[in-house]
Design a protein around this motif. Structure first.
Motif, short mmCIF file in Angstrom:
data_model
loop_
_atom_site.label_atom_id
_atom_site.label_comp_id
_atom_site.label_asym_id
_atom_site.label_seq_id
_atom_site.Cartn_x
_atom_site.Cartn_y
_atom_site.Cartn_z
N ALA A 26 31.88 14.86 26.59
CA ALA A 26 32.17 15.07 28.01
C ALA A 26 32.59 16.52 28.25
CB ALA A 26 33.28 14.13 28.46
N MET A 27 32.09 17.10 29.34
CA MET A 27 32.45 18.46 29.73
C MET A 27 33.09 18.43 31.10
SD MET A 27 31.72 20.93 27.68
CE MET A 27 31.06 20.82 26.03
N ARG A 28 34.10 19.30 31.30
CA ARG A 28 34.76 19.47 32.58
C ARG A 28 34.81 20.95 32.88
NH1 ARG A 28 37.30 16.62 29.24
NH2 ARG A 28 38.91 18.13 28.77
N TRP A 29 34.73 21.32 34.16
CA TRP A 29 34.87 22.71 34.53
C TRP A 29 36.25 23.17 34.08
CZ3 TRP A 29 32.23 26.76 35.55
CH2 TRP A 29 32.86 27.88 36.07
N SER A 30 36.33 24.40 33.55
CA SER A 30 37.61 24.89 33.08
C SER A 30 38.10 26.06 33.93
CB SER A 30 37.49 25.32 31.61
OG SER A 30 38.73 25.81 31.16
N HIS A 31 37.47 27.24 33.83
CA HIS A 31 37.99 28.38 34.56
C HIS A 31 36.97 29.50 34.65
CE1 HIS A 31 38.93 29.51 30.33
NE2 HIS A 31 38.61 30.72 30.75
N VAL A 32 37.30 30.50 35.45
CA VAL A 32 36.57 31.77 35.47
C VAL A 32 37.55 32.83 34.98
CG1 VAL A 32 35.47 33.52 36.92
CG2 VAL A 32 35.06 31.11 37.37
N GLY A 33 37.13 33.64 34.02
CA GLY A 33 37.93 34.75 33.52
C GLY A 33 37.61 36.00 34.31
N LEU A 34 38.62 36.61 34.93
CA LEU A 34 38.43 37.82 35.73
C LEU A 34 39.07 39.02 35.06
CD1 LEU A 34 39.37 36.37 39.25
CD2 LEU A 34 37.07 36.75 38.32
N ASN A 35 38.36 40.14 35.05
CA ASN A 35 38.91 41.40 34.58
C ASN A 35 39.59 42.08 35.75
OD1 ASN A 35 37.81 41.28 31.91
ND2 ASN A 35 35.82 41.59 32.86
N CYS A 36 40.83 42.55 35.54
CA CYS A 36 41.63 43.07 36.64
C CYS A 36 42.04 44.52 36.39
CB CYS A 36 42.91 42.25 36.80
SG CYS A 36 42.62 40.49 36.96
N GLY A 37 41.77 45.38 37.35
CA GLY A 37 42.29 46.74 37.30
C GLY A 37 43.80 46.72 37.49
N ASP A 38 44.30 45.77 38.27
CA ASP A 38 45.73 45.60 38.54
C ASP A 38 46.00 44.10 38.57
OD1 ASP A 38 48.26 45.24 39.72
OD2 ASP A 38 48.02 46.98 41.03
N GLN A 39 46.48 43.56 37.44
CA GLN A 39 46.70 42.11 37.35
C GLN A 39 47.65 41.60 38.43
OE1 GLN A 39 47.71 41.92 33.08
NE2 GLN A 39 46.46 40.08 33.03
N ALA A 40 48.71 42.35 38.72
CA ALA A 40 49.69 41.90 39.72
C ALA A 40 49.03 41.78 41.09
CB ALA A 40 50.88 42.85 39.77
N ALA A 41 48.22 42.75 41.46
CA ALA A 41 47.54 42.71 42.77
C ALA A 41 46.54 41.56 42.82
CB ALA A 41 46.84 44.04 43.04
N THR A 42 45.82 41.34 41.72
CA THR A 42 44.84 40.24 41.68
C THR A 42 45.56 38.90 41.75
OG1 THR A 42 43.32 41.61 40.40
CG2 THR A 42 42.95 39.23 40.36
N GLU A 43 46.66 38.76 41.02
CA GLU A 43 47.43 37.52 41.07
C GLU A 43 47.95 37.28 42.48
OE1 GLU A 43 51.19 35.20 38.97
OE2 GLU A 43 50.90 37.34 38.54
N ASP A 44 48.50 38.30 43.11
CA ASP A 44 49.02 38.17 44.47
C ASP A 44 47.93 37.75 45.44
OD1 ASP A 44 51.20 38.51 46.44
OD2 ASP A 44 49.91 40.12 47.19
N PHE A 45 46.75 38.32 45.31
CA PHE A 45 45.60 38.00 46.17
C PHE A 45 45.28 36.51 46.10
CE2 PHE A 45 41.01 37.36 46.60
CZ PHE A 45 40.76 37.95 47.83
N TYR A 46 45.12 35.97 44.88
CA TYR A 46 44.74 34.57 44.72
C TYR A 46 45.90 33.62 45.04
CZ TYR A 46 40.19 35.92 43.10
OH TYR A 46 38.93 36.45 43.04
N ARG A 47 47.12 34.06 44.79
CA ARG A 47 48.28 33.22 45.14
C ARG A 47 48.44 33.15 46.66
NH1 ARG A 47 53.12 33.58 40.93
NH2 ARG A 47 54.00 32.36 42.61
N THR A 48 48.39 34.31 47.31
CA THR A 48 48.64 34.38 48.75
C THR A 48 47.52 33.76 49.57
OG1 THR A 48 49.94 36.40 48.44
CG2 THR A 48 49.12 35.97 50.66
N LEU A 49 46.28 34.11 49.25
CA LEU A 49 45.16 33.67 50.07
C LEU A 49 44.63 32.29 49.74
CD1 LEU A 49 43.10 36.96 50.39
CD2 LEU A 49 44.79 36.02 51.96
N PHE A 50 44.75 31.89 48.46
CA PHE A 50 44.11 30.65 48.03
C PHE A 50 45.06 29.62 47.43
CE2 PHE A 50 40.94 34.04 47.86
CZ PHE A 50 40.01 33.53 48.75
#
Length: 145
Positions: free
Chosen positions: A6-30
């Motif tokens: 059995a397979m389940r969707w797991s994740h997408v790995g994103l490369n970040c120029g600024d991890q804190a800004a990317t984390e804030d983006f996905y936390r705040t908007l999504f």
């Protein structure tokens, strides 16, 4: 070929120029929240975000090697690093695919983070790196910074 595990969707790995800004983006908007933080040495870490069954894995970016991506996928900012799936039986999956798919990295064990966590990375026909993992689970006490 043996039966497919059995397979389940797991994740997408994103490369970040600024991890804190990317984390804030996905936390705040999504509405994503931290699920795990893994220290990978050299003052760097991978941040796992979760929203329901969907995960994002935030990597610090690095310069891309001249001969293209290797291992677990490209490392340039703004580029998807890899697609990922989870299985309950990585060995059965590897047995099923045999030598039919190029392995780009692994299988590797990550017992220092989660006992029993094992992963292999493959290359799809277009060169997209696909991760298949067994044993990942969220962190019980997630750091907040």
């Amino acid at each position: 070929m043996p039966d497919q595990p059995a397979m389940r969707w797991s994740h997408v790995g994103l490369n970040c120029g600024d991890q804190a800004a990317t984390e804030d983006f996905y936390r705040t908007l999504f509405g994503f929240q931290r699920a795990r933080v893994a220290d990978i040495g050299g003052g760097e870490r991978i941040i796992f975000l979760r929203s329901g069954p969907v995960y994002l894995e935030l990597f610090p970016s690095a310069a891309e090697p001249a001969d293209g991506p290797k291992g677990d996928g490209p490392q340039s900012p703004g580029v998807i690093r890899h697609l990922a799936f989870q299985t309950d039986d990585l060995d059965a999956f590897l047995e099923r695919i045999g030598d039919s798919v190029p392995v780009t990295l692994g299988p590797l064990r990550f017992d220092e983070f989660i006992p029993g966590w094992r992963t292999v990375w493959l290359s799809d026909p277009d060169g997209v790196v696909v991760e298949v993992s067994q044993g990942y689970r969220d962190q019980e006490q997630v750091p907040t910074d």
